[in-house]
Design a protein around this motif. Structure first.
Motif, PDB file in Angstrom:
ATOM      1  N   LEU A 115     -26.962 -24.849 -36.783  1.00  0.00           N
ATOM      2  CA  LEU A 115     -28.742 -25.277 -36.832  1.00  0.00           C
ATOM      3  C   LEU A 115     -28.364 -26.806 -37.432  1.00  0.00           C
ATOM      4  N   ASN A 117     -32.619 -30.186 -32.437  1.00  0.00           N
ATOM      5  CA  ASN A 117     -33.518 -29.049 -33.100  1.00  0.00           C
ATOM      6  C   ASN A 117     -33.415 -28.456 -35.196  1.00  0.00           C
ATOM      7  N   ASP A 173     -37.811 -26.335 -36.469  1.00  0.00           N
ATOM      8  CA  ASP A 173     -36.184 -25.094 -35.339  1.00  0.00           C
ATOM      9  C   ASP A 173     -35.479 -24.098 -36.756  1.00  0.00           C
ATOM     10  N   ALA A 226     -35.475 -20.340 -37.335  1.00  0.00           N
ATOM     11  CA  ALA A 226     -33.980 -19.180 -37.520  1.00  0.00           C
ATOM     12  C   ALA A 226     -34.118 -18.148 -38.849  1.00  0.00           C
ATOM     13  N   VAL A 265     -26.221 -25.012 -41.688  1.00  0.00           N
ATOM     14  CA  VAL A 265     -27.243 -25.695 -41.439  1.00  0.00           C
ATOM     15  C   VAL A 265     -27.566 -26.902 -42.143  1.00  0.00           C
ATOM     16  N   THR A 324     -27.156 -25.518 -32.097  1.00  0.00           N
ATOM     17  CA  THR A 324     -28.625 -26.485 -31.236  1.00  0.00           C
ATOM     18  C   THR A 324     -28.029 -27.809 -30.737  1.00  0.00           C
ATOM     19  N   PRO A 329     -32.693 -22.531 -31.717  1.00  0.00           N
ATOM     20  CA  PRO A 329     -32.929 -21.722 -33.180  1.00  0.00           C
ATOM     21  C   PRO A 329     -32.355 -20.431 -33.036  1.00  0.00           C
ATOM     22  N   ALA A 350     -28.847 -19.501 -31.912  1.00  0.00           N
ATOM     23  CA  ALA A 350     -28.237 -19.136 -32.676  1.00  0.00           C
ATOM     24  C   ALA A 350     -28.581 -18.436 -34.219  1.00  0.00           C
TER      25      ALA A 350
END
Lengths: 163, 419
Positions: B297, B302, B307, B311, B328, B380, B401, B404
């Motif tokens: 992510l 994104n 975003d 998520a 992330v 993403t 996202p 994901a």
């Protein structure tokens, strides 16, 4: 501007990650980049290339990132010319700026096969396939780009302007 | 004949009259960008050009975001080269350490790009700024060196494809799904040498970040630029980020387009691009069961706050599947801080995610999440070329996202409504 060599065919949409994977972008050295040319397509791909050979691409050759390392890697592998159905826009500009000859031929690319012995007259836009006897004409280079080439490339063009 | 967005913006920056697509014009640039991969080559070319200085030290951005924090000695030396050049030229906008973010998230956030600008960057995703109504496009390092020296470049006026988006997005589809769907329809060379111009009633539902996500992937259809009109949404975003004095920008009524694409967005399911091209797009429910080893992510596509919020909405009080690494990467330090403040990072951590610094990192197989042979990732990000994130035998799927986050929980690619 006159080249002779064996053609090496690759497919459509060959992206810049295939031409030179990002893990090799920690250098700008042409020889080193050349040793890994097309390794994102197949490890060791470059071993089939002899200096002066010609790369044959399909549609949208050079799509993806803006990395100038891609044309540098092709030149570093000893390939002076790429003939393709069509080129991705950024790669096309980069190729010219780096002195790599790019010839766009559309569907005529079908007349140029893997392993064929080719002769290229770049200024005339002519490609002769000595294996099959076919002749292919490339689309003309835009006038403005031809001007930059005639001035010895973009670097020379800017050098003159800032002098 | 009226002018479309690309022609209007280019006209503002060119001394020559913009007449028709195919015409080549000189053009002044508003900002010139390069990163830690492309700037070293630009510096080499700049030296060869023998330019004594850059055209304007305030209008060049050098953002070391790709292999940073430096992954090895070679990348550290590339950054060093860029840093020394930035110091020598007194470049105002040099970013490397705690101030660096992923370039295309960072520059809009700093108010350095916006409506009506012409931006050239040695990075193909420079087209992102089209989301704010800038004509922005990627080029190679030597073109960028020329722009750094001269403050101008040349462009072929592109033909423009107009994309009319009508209808209203359902709960989970996002602008990422819209752009994936479009690329799936027009294919990876569908906009080759052309600009995309977005229009239609759906625009009103897309905030500035969502628009940048779409413009970002114009290049994945071969596009030179992806342009949005400038409306109140854009102007509010710019003002919020310290950029004042912009005005509305619309294409003329009688503007010329080479093609029109109509998209009905109502009822469109979340989209996923399958290996190994961004145009191999399917609705998420049309995929067979696809297990994943990693979810990323982040990125210039994104990795923005909206975003991360999407998520986190899915991941709140949930756990990432034990066979999945969720990585992330908030795209800028400001987004990182905001995510911390809003409690999003806590949600990711508690779910079992890994939080990394702002970097392009795994998107291009640089570092911080490389795939082994046989592994699969849903990201993403914007590209799923063969070997893009690591081994030539690995696979990357692209999604939003929401998708994901849901995929990280389920361990397989899944519709966000089903977790």
């Amino acid at each position: 501007m006159h080249f002779k060599g064996k053609g090496h065919k690759v497919g459509d949409h060959i992206d810049t990650d295939a031409i030179i994977p990002a893990r090799y972008l920690v250098t700008t050295d042409p020889e080193e980049l050349g040793r890994n040319c097309m390794s994102g397509l197949e490890e060791g791909w470059v071993s089939r290339v002899s200096r002066g050979d010609i790369l044959l691409g399909g549609k949208n050759f050079g799509c993806g990132s803006s990395r100038e390392h891609a044309p540098i890697a092709i030149l570093g592998a000893g390939i002076p010319v790429v003939i393709a159905h069509s080129f991705a826009r950024i790669f096309y500009r980069n190729g010219f700026n780096m002195g790599l000859i790019l010839m766009e031929v559309g569907d005529e690319i079908k007349k140029l096969g893997d392993g064929d012995e080719l002769e290229v007259k770049a200024l005339e836009g002519k490609i002769i396939n000595h294996t099959t006897g076919d002749t292919v004409d490339s689309l003309p280079v835009p006038e403005f780009m031809a001007d930059i080439l005639a001035k010895g490339g973009l670097i020379n063009y800017v050098r003159e302007r800032v002098a | 004949m009226g002018k479309n967005l690309a022609e209007k913006i280019l006209q503002k920056h060119s001394p020559e009259e913009v007449k028709k697509p195919g015409q080549i014009i000189p053009c002044r640039v508003s900002l010139v960008l390069a990163n830690d991969i492309t700037a070293p080559l630009a510096v080499d070319s700049f030296r060869k050009m023998q330019a004594p200085r850059v055209f304007d030290a305030d209008k060049i951005a050098l953002v070391c975001d790709h292999f940073t924090p430096n992954k090895d000695i070679a990348s550290a030396e590339q950054v060093q080269k860029v840093r020394l050049f930035a110091r020598e030229m007194n470049i105002t906008h040099y970013y490397e350490g705690g101030n660096v973010g992923v370039e295309h998230a960072l520059l809009p956030e700093l108010g350095l790009v916006g409506p009506g600008d012409v931006v050239v960057g040695a990075d193909s995703h420079t087209c992102t700024y089209g989301g704010l109504g800038a004509f922005a496009t990627g080029m190679g390092s030597t073109d960028i060196a020329a722009a750094m020296a001269l403050g101008e470049t040349w462009f072929k006026i592109p033909e423009t494809i107009r994309v009319n988006m009508n209808g209203s997005l359902d709960e989970f589809p996002t602008s990422k799904d819209l752009i994936l769907n479009l690329i799936g329809r027009i294919k990876v060379d569908g906009a080759l040498y052309r600009a995309l111009e977005f229009a239609g009633e759906t625009l009103a539902e897309l905030d500035a970040e969502a628009r940048m996500t779409m413009a970002n992937m114009a290049i994945e259809a071969g596009g030179k630029a992806g342009l949005f009109p400038v409306d109140q949404v854009t102007l509010d975003y710019c003002r919020e980020h310290g950029r004042l004095g912009d005005d509305f920008l619309e294409p003329d009524q009688q503007a010329g387009y080479c093609m029109q694409v109509d998209m009905q967005v109502s009822g469109m399911p979340p989209q996923v691009a399958c290996p190994h091209l961004p145009d191999k797009v399917a609705g998420v429910d049309d995929l067979q069961e696809i297990k994943v080893d990693q979810v990323v992510l982040g990125s210039c596509t994104n990795g923005r706050i909206s975003d991360l919020r999407q998520a986190a909405q899915i991941l709140k009080d949930r756990k990432v599947d034990k066979n999945v690494r969720l990585i992330v990467l908030p795209a800028t330090p400001k987004i990182f801080a905001q995510a911390l403040e809003e409690g999003l990072l806590e949600i990711f951590l508690k779910a079992g995610g890994i939080i990394g610094p702002p970097t392009c990192g795994p998107c291009l197989g640089g570092h911080m999440g490389i795939l082994a042979s046989g592994e699969t990732c849903l990201a993403t990000t914007n590209r799923n070329f063969k070997g893009r994130m690591g081994s030539l035998e690995s696979k990357v799927y692209l999604g939003s996202p929401y998708v994901a986050a849901a995929t990280a929980i389920a361990g397989r690619i899944i519709h966000p409504a089903r977790v």
